[in-house]
Write a protein that holds these residues in place. Structure first.
Motif, PDB file in Angstrom:
ATOM      1  N   LEU A 237      20.105  75.117  55.405  1.00  0.00           N
ATOM      2  CA  LEU A 237      20.866  73.871  55.274  1.00  0.00           C
ATOM      3  C   LEU A 237      20.041  72.668  55.757  1.00  0.00           C
ATOM      4  CD1 LEU A 237      24.408  75.054  56.431  1.00  0.00           C
ATOM      5  CD2 LEU A 237      23.790  74.219  54.147  1.00  0.00           C
ATOM      6  N   ASN A 238      19.324  72.848  56.850  1.00  0.00           N
ATOM      7  CA  ASN A 238      18.487  71.751  57.357  1.00  0.00           C
ATOM      8  C   ASN A 238      17.352  71.426  56.390  1.00  0.00           C
ATOM      9  OD1 ASN A 238      19.680  70.931  59.839  1.00  0.00           O
ATOM     10  ND2 ASN A 238      18.935  72.786  60.826  1.00  0.00           N
ATOM     11  N   LYS A 239      16.838  72.465  55.734  1.00  0.00           N
ATOM     12  CA  LYS A 239      15.782  72.249  54.734  1.00  0.00           C
ATOM     13  C   LYS A 239      16.316  71.416  53.570  1.00  0.00           C
ATOM     14  CE  LYS A 239      12.520  74.724  51.756  1.00  0.00           C
ATOM     15  NZ  LYS A 239      12.068  76.070  51.279  1.00  0.00           N
ATOM     16  N   LYS A 240      17.507  71.759  53.083  1.00  0.00           N
ATOM     17  CA  LYS A 240      18.123  70.996  51.995  1.00  0.00           C
ATOM     18  C   LYS A 240      18.404  69.556  52.435  1.00  0.00           C
ATOM     19  CE  LYS A 240      20.429  74.962  49.819  1.00  0.00           C
ATOM     20  NZ  LYS A 240      21.744  75.575  49.487  1.00  0.00           N
ATOM     21  N   SER A 282      28.266  66.611  52.488  1.00  0.00           N
ATOM     22  CA  SER A 282      28.716  67.998  52.353  1.00  0.00           C
ATOM     23  C   SER A 282      27.868  68.941  53.198  1.00  0.00           C
ATOM     24  CB  SER A 282      28.668  68.416  50.885  1.00  0.00           C
ATOM     25  OG  SER A 282      29.008  69.785  50.742  1.00  0.00           O
ATOM     26  N   ILE A 283      26.559  68.762  53.171  1.00  0.00           N
ATOM     27  CA  ILE A 283      25.665  69.625  53.947  1.00  0.00           C
ATOM     28  C   ILE A 283      25.863  69.408  55.445  1.00  0.00           C
ATOM     29  CG2 ILE A 283      23.236  70.062  54.524  1.00  0.00           C
ATOM     30  CD1 ILE A 283      22.580  69.617  51.581  1.00  0.00           C
ATOM     31  N   LEU A 284      26.023  68.158  55.851  1.00  0.00           N
ATOM     32  CA  LEU A 284      26.273  67.879  57.267  1.00  0.00           C
ATOM     33  C   LEU A 284      27.555  68.563  57.744  1.00  0.00           C
ATOM     34  CD1 LEU A 284      25.287  64.097  57.437  1.00  0.00           C
ATOM     35  CD2 LEU A 284      24.156  65.985  58.616  1.00  0.00           C
ATOM     36  N   ASN A 285      28.569  68.562  56.900  1.00  0.00           N
ATOM     37  CA  ASN A 285      29.818  69.253  57.246  1.00  0.00           C
ATOM     38  C   ASN A 285      29.595  70.755  57.352  1.00  0.00           C
ATOM     39  OD1 ASN A 285      31.416  66.953  57.375  1.00  0.00           O
ATOM     40  ND2 ASN A 285      31.959  67.022  55.205  1.00  0.00           N
ATOM     41  N   GLN A 286      28.807  71.305  56.426  1.00  0.00           N
ATOM     42  CA  GLN A 286      28.506  72.743  56.469  1.00  0.00           C
ATOM     43  C   GLN A 286      27.736  73.102  57.735  1.00  0.00           C
ATOM     44  OE1 GLN A 286      27.004  74.574  52.729  1.00  0.00           O
ATOM     45  NE2 GLN A 286      27.426  72.579  51.801  1.00  0.00           N
TER      46      GLN A 286
END
Length: 369
Positions: A237-240, A282-286
């Motif tokens: 997720l951090n990579k994305k 969205s990624i930050l929420n994930q």
């Protein structure tokens, strides 16, 4: 050897339980062989440079015990590979180290303290002494809020390590001597919080698979300012997120260039920015949800807490009956972890009854010794 190691793991946990019960009953704890070994390992880790320099024959054994669990305890002895070492001989070594440190204390008292660890390299107080005239509380707050390692925060970082190293030497030696007079309840609680992490996170790590998610760690009582996750889900997720951040930066620059040159706005650019910002949210929420899952949060917190203790970065606020403990871990000149919690929370992070039930229900997982 697998069975002896598993029995040793159980004994470590049971001994830690007994130590905790004594504290709860306001009684002096009884130090059996397993508690003595845990205290000796903490003390030796604190004084590895002395051991390496003056006791090279014992250095390999001790450094191996600190990093692996290829030994077991039986009949007052530590059985390691084909060798047997009496626990009494290690206690004698600890006292010899203490005498050496005491003898050299006056000679070295005027030297600047230099942080050195196996995992990182950071500056010394010498390099930051004359930078700015902040007092130590200012530097502490700077580090707490920024977790930055620089000339402003280094004196505080060095002081924490110096104070904690002295604390470890003081408490461990008095416990090994069965001299409880100068030790108060908080001293014993802190040292318990340290060695209670050892069985499950170090000694037993290749004997049992600890389901950290079953531990009831109160996240709302822990101030977690920074933690670096190695869990694959978080890493991906951090990579994305990083990829999206780079793309957005380029699009923001492109959008600004159009406006600065009175070329209007590009519908395509704005649409792409909106799409990427939506993905970013969205990624930050994930990430937020994942890092608070018990199986990720508990494991990461405990492992970093132990690393912080081992590295010597534990700041104990003694102004309160239930002091706040700040733990942090540094690697490659970067603060990977920083958290704060009250002592009563720290000493209850590991549930030893759950661990014992786990061992009884799931015997040795590793089939080869």
């Amino acid at each position: 050897m697998k069975e002896q190691r598993l029995n040793t793991l159980k004994a470590f946990i049971n001994s830690n339980k007994s130590f905790f019960c004594a504290l709860e009953n306001n009684e002096p704890p009884y130090l059996d062989d397993y508690l003595k070994v845990e205290l000796l390992l903490i003390y030796f880790n604190n004084n590895l440079p002395y051991i390496k320099m003056h006791y090279p024959r014992m250095y390999d054994l001790i450094s191996s015990m600190l990093s692996t669990s290829n030994y077991y305890i039986e009949n007052g002895n530590i059985c390691y590979e084909d060798h047997i070492y009496s626990i009494v001989s290690l206690e004698n070594l600890a006292m010899q180290i203490a005498d050496y440190i005491k003898y050299n204390a006056v000679e070295n008292c005027n030297n600047d303290f230099d942080i050195t660890t196996n995992d990182c390299k950071i500056y010394t107080i010498k390099q930051s002494r004359n930078h700015l005239d902040y007092d130590m509380s200012d530097r502490e707050l700077m580090f707490q809020y920024t977790t930055t390692i620089d000339q402003d925060t280094l004196p505080y970082i060095n002081k924490v390590k110096t104070d904690f190293n002295r604390f470890i030497n003081f408490v461990c030696l008095h416990l090994l001597k069965h001299d409880f007079t100068p030790l108060d309840y908080r001293h014993l609680q802190v040292i318990y919080a340290y060695f209670n992490l050892y069985p499950s996170l170090l000694y037993g790590r290749d004997l049992i698979e600890v389901p950290f998610e079953v531990l009831n760690i109160p996240q709302n009582k822990i101030g977690l300012a920074k933690i670096t996750h190695s869990h694959p889900a978080i890493v991906n997720l951090n990579k994305k997120l990083k990829e999206i951040t780079i793309k957005l930066k380029a699009l923001y620059a492109q959008h600004k260039l159009l406006l600065d040159n009175n070329l209007g706005t590009s519908y395509t650019v704005k649409k792409r920015i909106n799409e990427l910002e939506h993905q970013e949210t969205s990624i930050l929420n994930q990430i937020f949800i994942n890092v608070h899952h018990k199986n990720i949060y508990n494991s990461s917190l405990l492992k970093y807490a132990l690393k912080s203790f081992i590295q010597g970065f534990a700041d104990i606020n003694n102004l309160f009956h239930n002091p706040v403990i700040k733990l942090f871990y540094i690697a490659d000149n970067d603060t990977e972890f920083f958290c704060a919690m009250h002592l009563d929370t720290l000493i209850n992070l590991i549930d030893n009854d759950r661990l014992l039930n786990l061992i009884d229900d799931h015997p040795v997982l590793m089939l080869t010794s």
